[in-house]
Design a protein around this motif. Structure first.
Motif, PDB file in Angstrom:
ATOM      1  N   ALA A 208      -5.922   3.476 -10.286  1.00 46.92           N
ATOM      2  CA  ALA A 208      -5.266   3.122  -9.006  1.00 46.92           C
ATOM      3  C   ALA A 208      -3.700   3.378  -8.914  1.00 46.92           C
ATOM      4  O   ALA A 208      -3.057   4.020  -8.060  1.00 46.92           O
ATOM      5  CB  ALA A 208      -5.236   1.633  -8.523  1.00 46.92           C
TER       6      ALA A 208
ATOM      7  N   TRP B 160     -13.331   8.060  -9.492  1.00 49.12           N
ATOM      8  CA  TRP B 160     -14.731   8.480  -9.380  1.00 49.12           C
ATOM      9  C   TRP B 160     -15.368   8.341 -10.794  1.00 49.12           C
ATOM     10  O   TRP B 160     -14.523   8.101 -11.549  1.00 49.12           O
ATOM     11  CB  TRP B 160     -14.920   9.803  -9.101  1.00 49.12           C
ATOM     12  CG  TRP B 160     -14.036  10.942 -10.181  1.00 49.12           C
ATOM     13  CD1 TRP B 160     -13.032  11.342  -9.945  1.00 49.12           C
ATOM     14  CD2 TRP B 160     -15.073  11.692 -11.208  1.00 49.12           C
ATOM     15  NE1 TRP B 160     -12.844  12.386 -11.127  1.00 49.12           N
ATOM     16  CE2 TRP B 160     -13.855  12.552 -11.588  1.00 49.12           C
ATOM     17  CE3 TRP B 160     -16.265  11.718 -11.658  1.00 49.12           C
ATOM     18  CZ2 TRP B 160     -14.197  13.224 -12.632  1.00 49.12           C
ATOM     19  CZ3 TRP B 160     -16.485  12.658 -12.699  1.00 49.12           C
ATOM     20  CH2 TRP B 160     -15.524  13.374 -13.166  1.00 49.12           C
TER      21      TRP B 160
ATOM     22  N   VAL C 273     -15.488   6.695  -5.733  1.00 45.53           N
ATOM     23  CA  VAL C 273     -15.157   5.096  -5.581  1.00 45.53           C
ATOM     24  C   VAL C 273     -13.778   4.893  -4.331  1.00 45.53           C
ATOM     25  O   VAL C 273     -12.748   5.627  -4.752  1.00 45.53           O
ATOM     26  CB  VAL C 273     -14.886   4.146  -6.835  1.00 45.53           C
ATOM     27  CG1 VAL C 273     -14.703   2.936  -6.744  1.00 45.53           C
ATOM     28  CG2 VAL C 273     -15.989   4.743  -8.091  1.00 45.53           C
ATOM     29  N   ARG C 274     -14.107   4.082  -3.659  1.00 41.72           N
ATOM     30  CA  ARG C 274     -13.050   3.615  -2.481  1.00 41.72           C
ATOM     31  C   ARG C 274     -12.457   5.105  -2.162  1.00 41.72           C
ATOM     32  O   ARG C 274     -11.120   5.353  -2.573  1.00 41.72           O
ATOM     33  CB  ARG C 274     -11.844   2.928  -3.167  1.00 41.72           C
ATOM     34  CG  ARG C 274     -12.554   1.422  -3.682  1.00 41.72           C
ATOM     35  CD  ARG C 274     -11.568   0.416  -4.365  1.00 41.72           C
ATOM     36  NE  ARG C 274     -10.191   0.776  -4.669  1.00 41.72           N
ATOM     37  CZ  ARG C 274      -9.615   0.254  -5.674  1.00 41.72           C
ATOM     38  NH1 ARG C 274     -10.377  -0.254  -6.819  1.00 41.72           N
ATOM     39  NH2 ARG C 274      -8.543   0.480  -6.070  1.00 41.72           N
ATOM     40  N   GLN C 275     -13.078   5.768  -1.263  1.00 35.09           N
ATOM     41  CA  GLN C 275     -12.802   7.322  -1.006  1.00 35.09           C
ATOM     42  C   GLN C 275     -11.546   7.042  -0.217  1.00 35.09           C
ATOM     43  O   GLN C 275     -10.697   8.115  -0.294  1.00 35.09           O
ATOM     44  CB  GLN C 275     -13.833   7.850  -0.222  1.00 35.09           C
ATOM     45  CG  GLN C 275     -15.297   7.913  -1.250  1.00 35.09           C
ATOM     46  CD  GLN C 275     -16.302   8.923  -0.423  1.00 35.09           C
ATOM     47  OE1 GLN C 275     -15.671   9.715   0.177  1.00 35.09           O
ATOM     48  NE2 GLN C 275     -17.472   8.817  -0.561  1.00 35.09           N
ATOM     49  N   GLU C 276     -11.250   6.072   0.543  1.00 32.38           N
ATOM     50  CA  GLU C 276      -9.991   6.166   1.344  1.00 32.38           C
ATOM     51  C   GLU C 276      -8.869   5.987   0.491  1.00 32.38           C
ATOM     52  O   GLU C 276      -7.633   6.258   0.827  1.00 32.38           O
ATOM     53  CB  GLU C 276     -10.023   4.735   2.208  1.00 32.38           C
ATOM     54  CG  GLU C 276     -10.105   3.429   1.470  1.00 32.38           C
ATOM     55  CD  GLU C 276     -11.252   3.083   1.064  1.00 32.38           C
ATOM     56  OE1 GLU C 276     -11.357   1.783   0.251  1.00 32.38           O
ATOM     57  OE2 GLU C 276     -12.308   3.727   0.917  1.00 32.38           O
ATOM     58  N   ASP C 277      -8.850   5.633  -0.661  1.00 28.99           N
ATOM     59  CA  ASP C 277      -7.832   5.604  -1.493  1.00 28.99           C
ATOM     60  C   ASP C 277      -7.394   6.799  -2.339  1.00 28.99           C
ATOM     61  O   ASP C 277      -6.352   6.828  -2.886  1.00 28.99           O
ATOM     62  CB  ASP C 277      -7.794   4.513  -2.801  1.00 28.99           C
ATOM     63  CG  ASP C 277      -7.873   3.144  -2.199  1.00 28.99           C
ATOM     64  OD1 ASP C 277      -7.375   2.920  -1.081  1.00 28.99           O
ATOM     65  OD2 ASP C 277      -8.403   2.299  -2.806  1.00 28.99           O
TER      66      ASP C 277
ATOM     67  N   ARG D  59     -15.712   0.114 -10.838  1.00 31.59           N
ATOM     68  CA  ARG D  59     -14.875  -0.023  -9.886  1.00 31.59           C
ATOM     69  C   ARG D  59     -15.561  -0.265  -8.456  1.00 31.59           C
ATOM     70  O   ARG D  59     -14.968   0.011  -7.416  1.00 31.59           O
ATOM     71  CB  ARG D  59     -13.943   1.218  -9.734  1.00 31.59           C
ATOM     72  CG  ARG D  59     -13.003   1.111 -10.828  1.00 31.59           C
ATOM     73  CD  ARG D  59     -12.020   2.212 -11.042  1.00 31.59           C
ATOM     74  NE  ARG D  59     -12.706   3.515 -11.192  1.00 31.59           N
ATOM     75  CZ  ARG D  59     -12.273   4.703 -11.684  1.00 31.59           C
ATOM     76  NH1 ARG D  59     -10.954   4.921 -11.682  1.00 31.59           N
ATOM     77  NH2 ARG D  59     -13.058   5.732 -12.015  1.00 31.59           N
ATOM     78  N   HIS D  60     -16.783  -0.346  -8.570  1.00 30.52           N
ATOM     79  CA  HIS D  60     -17.575  -0.234  -7.060  1.00 30.52           C
ATOM     80  C   HIS D  60     -17.380  -1.684  -6.656  1.00 30.52           C
ATOM     81  O   HIS D  60     -17.211  -2.755  -7.259  1.00 30.52           O
ATOM     82  CB  HIS D  60     -19.092  -0.247  -7.299  1.00 30.52           C
ATOM     83  CG  HIS D  60     -19.551   1.189  -7.162  1.00 30.52           C
ATOM     84  ND1 HIS D  60     -19.187   2.080  -6.179  1.00 30.52           N
ATOM     85  CD2 HIS D  60     -19.845   1.942  -8.590  1.00 30.52           C
ATOM     86  CE1 HIS D  60     -19.811   3.416  -6.733  1.00 30.52           C
ATOM     87  NE2 HIS D  60     -19.990   3.401  -7.951  1.00 30.52           N
TER      88      HIS D  60
END
Length: 598
Positions: A240, A274, A289-293, A597-598
């Motif tokens: 992150a 990813w 993972v968390r595509q918006e980030d 991280r899912h």
């Protein structure tokens, strides 16, 4: 004058120590003449203090003695403290006149004898950790110097002020590349300055050869970032904060005719979140993972690169189609908002353009980035140490693993830069190339091949693929066969070995909370299946069923009952195989500290 000498001596690191192992303590005796005090370490608690004399030694005193070459640090675990020391080293070259050593032997010294009567749960924890400590002793690619900061590039070393250069080496070190930063903390707390040895993980290669009538020395250094360190399948993408997996700084240094030139380029996994979790298939699926980030993570990554290297050219070598294509699309779309004069993105479908044998077609990529390389130059100083040229930008290269395609591409870029440097100082004439000097060309290619192998072994467990092209300038039958063998080895290691290796890496870097509290337990497997799932057990059951099936078939002609049994055993084989395939992730060797991280 005496005070100055004492201050200078206090900054020097111990190069050789005699390690005494007594029943109640370890004693480190300096044998390099730098100090008269001994470092005493309690085997019960790990507490450290400097003493003037060795403990009394009688005829019945049991102790072992050996020479060690440095203390890498102290690992504090729930079950006690562990000193990590260097038992063997090889000198692999010099960096600006200072010897560089490679660690060839490590030893872990336990300081937990006070815990012999602890609870059964803590004893279980100690057993769990012993496997990880064994893996820690097998850590490869560690390099160090007693005299110079190996974590910094030549340009950054040159730009340091005298005040900064006067600091101890561990204070000068670049935190990203200080492999033992976490392990040094207990030594720093105890102010054991002469034992604070900075270590990097990566490689150090060098060659000396003649180009025409001039001698040319080339050094190639890999510095592996520790922020998201790990194994191939268990560390993908970025975290992150924007720290990318398998991020490596590669510095090529050339010395000739009194000049020193340096060029730095980097590699790293695609910098967004990813995963590619092993599940017994040859090529597990890619999961974003968390595509918006993705845009914000990627922005953090590139802004950090800008602070450290200036302009950044991102060269993306992944495929256009398939799972790699989905990652490429996410990368290209996420980087678009921050593209500028100082951040560029170039996609080059390596496999489509070059295939598996036509790597000379990389010239098409060079034509696309030539203007960038010429604009941002390289670092160059003359024999007086005066800066003539400065590198103002770097190339960031990635493929999926950032190993094979990346190393071929980086070696091409490094070769072009080296030719430019040699032409600048008059070793090569204008238009002359390295390839016209076969002896030097051969050594230079081997240099980059060894560089790529070292990085690949640390991340994937095997040498780099496509290494024959880097080494010989062409693909060979033997090279293709080696790639097949290494690809199969990677499959085995990724699925059945790397989980434990990943935990050992996280342990040494302090990336898990288990290392700091005796009240915490080792993460346990949840559920009945996870507790007993083992690929070896499943394989044994399948093979056993196959044996019984064959035995039943042999008797089927005489007894119809055996024919029915053979169908039963065949069904069992198919059932177990299907169950293992459906639960592939459960049957692999997974890290105990890893969380998806899912």
């Amino acid at each position: 004058m005496d005070e100055t000498t004492d201050a200078s001596t206090s900054l020097k690191l111990h190069t050789r120590l005699r390690l005494w192992e007594f029943p109640d303590c370890y004693i480190f005796e300096p044998i390099d003449g730098l100090a008269d005090l001994y470092l005493s370490v309690s085997r019960a608690s790990g507490t450290m203090n400097l003493v003037q004399d060795l403990p009394p030694r009688g005829p019945t005193t049991k102790h072992k003695v050996q020479t060690v070459y440095g203390v890498i640090g102290v690992l504090k675990l729930a079950v006690g403290s562990y000193f990590v020391v260097i038992t063997d080293r090889d000198c692999v070259g010099s960096y600006f006149g200072h010897a560089i050593f490679k660690v060839t032997g490590l030893k872990v010294l336990p300081c937990n004898s006070a815990h012999n009567t602890t609870s059964a749960e803590q004893k279980k924890m100690e057993t769990e950790f012993s496997e990880l400590l064994d893996a820690a002793e097998r850590t490869i690619g560690l390099h160090f110097s007693y005299d110079i900061n190996l974590t910094l590039s030549a340009q950054r070393l040159h730009d340091l002020g005298d005040e900064y250069r006067a600091l101890p080496l561990w204070r000068q070190a670049e935190p990203r590349f200080l492999w033992n930063a976490y392990l040094l903390e207990p030594l720093i707390e105890n102010k054991l300055n002469q034992y604070l040895l900075p270590v990097i993980q990566g490689s150090f290669q060098n060659i000396q050869a003649e180009v025409g009538s001039e001698k040319v020395n080339v050094i190639l250094i890999a510095r592996r970032c520790t922020r998201r360190i790990g194994t191939r399948m268990w560390r993908r993408g970025a975290d992150a904060e924007g720290f990318a997996a398998n991020f490596v700084e590669s510095e090529q240094i050339m010395q000739s005719k009194g000049f020193t030139a340096s060029y730095v380029q980097v590699r790293g996994s695609m910098p967004f979140l990813w995963e590619q979790i092993v599940d017994l298939t040859y090529k597990p699926s890619f999961d974003i993972v968390r595509q918006e980030d993705a845009p914000s993570v990627l922005e953090r990554h590139f802004h950090d690169l800008q602070k450290k290297y200036g302009a950044v050219l991102a060269v993306d070598l992944v495929n256009t189609g398939g799972g790699e294509g989905r990652l490429r699309e996410k990368y290209a779309k996420s980087i678009e908002p921050i593209l500028s004069e100082d951040i560029r993105y170039v996609h080059f479908d390596f496999h489509r353009v070059c295939g598996h044998i036509h790597f000379e077609r990389l010239s098409q990529l060079y034509d696309q980035i030539k203007d960038y390389l010429q604009k941002h130059k390289y670092f160059l100083i003359n024999d007086k140490g005066e800066k003539i040229e400065e590198q103002t930008g770097t190339v960031r290269t990635n493929c999926i693993d950032c190993l094979d395609r990346t190393n071929v591409t980086q070696s091409m870029i490094g070769g072009k830069i080296l030719e430019s440097q040699l032409q600048r100082i008059g070793v090569l004439s204008a238009g002359d190339t390295i390839s016209k000097h076969p002896a030097f060309d051969t050594n230079y290619k081997i240099l980059w091949a060894n560089h790529g192998d070292a990085i690949s072994i640390q991340y994937s467990g095997t040498p780099a693929l496509k290494g024959d092209f880097v080494r010989y300038g062409k693909r060979t039958t033997q090279g293709i066969l080696n790639d097949l063998r290494n690809a199969l080895a990677r499959y085995y290691l990724n699925n059945f070995v790397d989980g434990t290796k990943q935990d050992a890496m996280d342990l040494l870097q302090g990336h898990n909370m288990t290392s700091v509290s005796r009240d915490m337990a080792v993460p346990s497997k949840s559920g009945l299946l996870e507790s007993y799932a083992s690929f070896r057990l499943a394989f044994a059951l399948v093979m056993g069923a196959l044996v019984f099936m064959m035995m039943s078939l042999r008797q089927a002609r005489n007894d119809a009952r055996h024919l029915m049994l053979s169908f039963l055993w065949a069904g069992l084989c198919i059932g177990i195989s299907h169950f293992v395939r459906a639960n592939g992730r459960t049957f692999t060797n997974r890290p105990r500290f890893h969380k998806s991280r899912h």
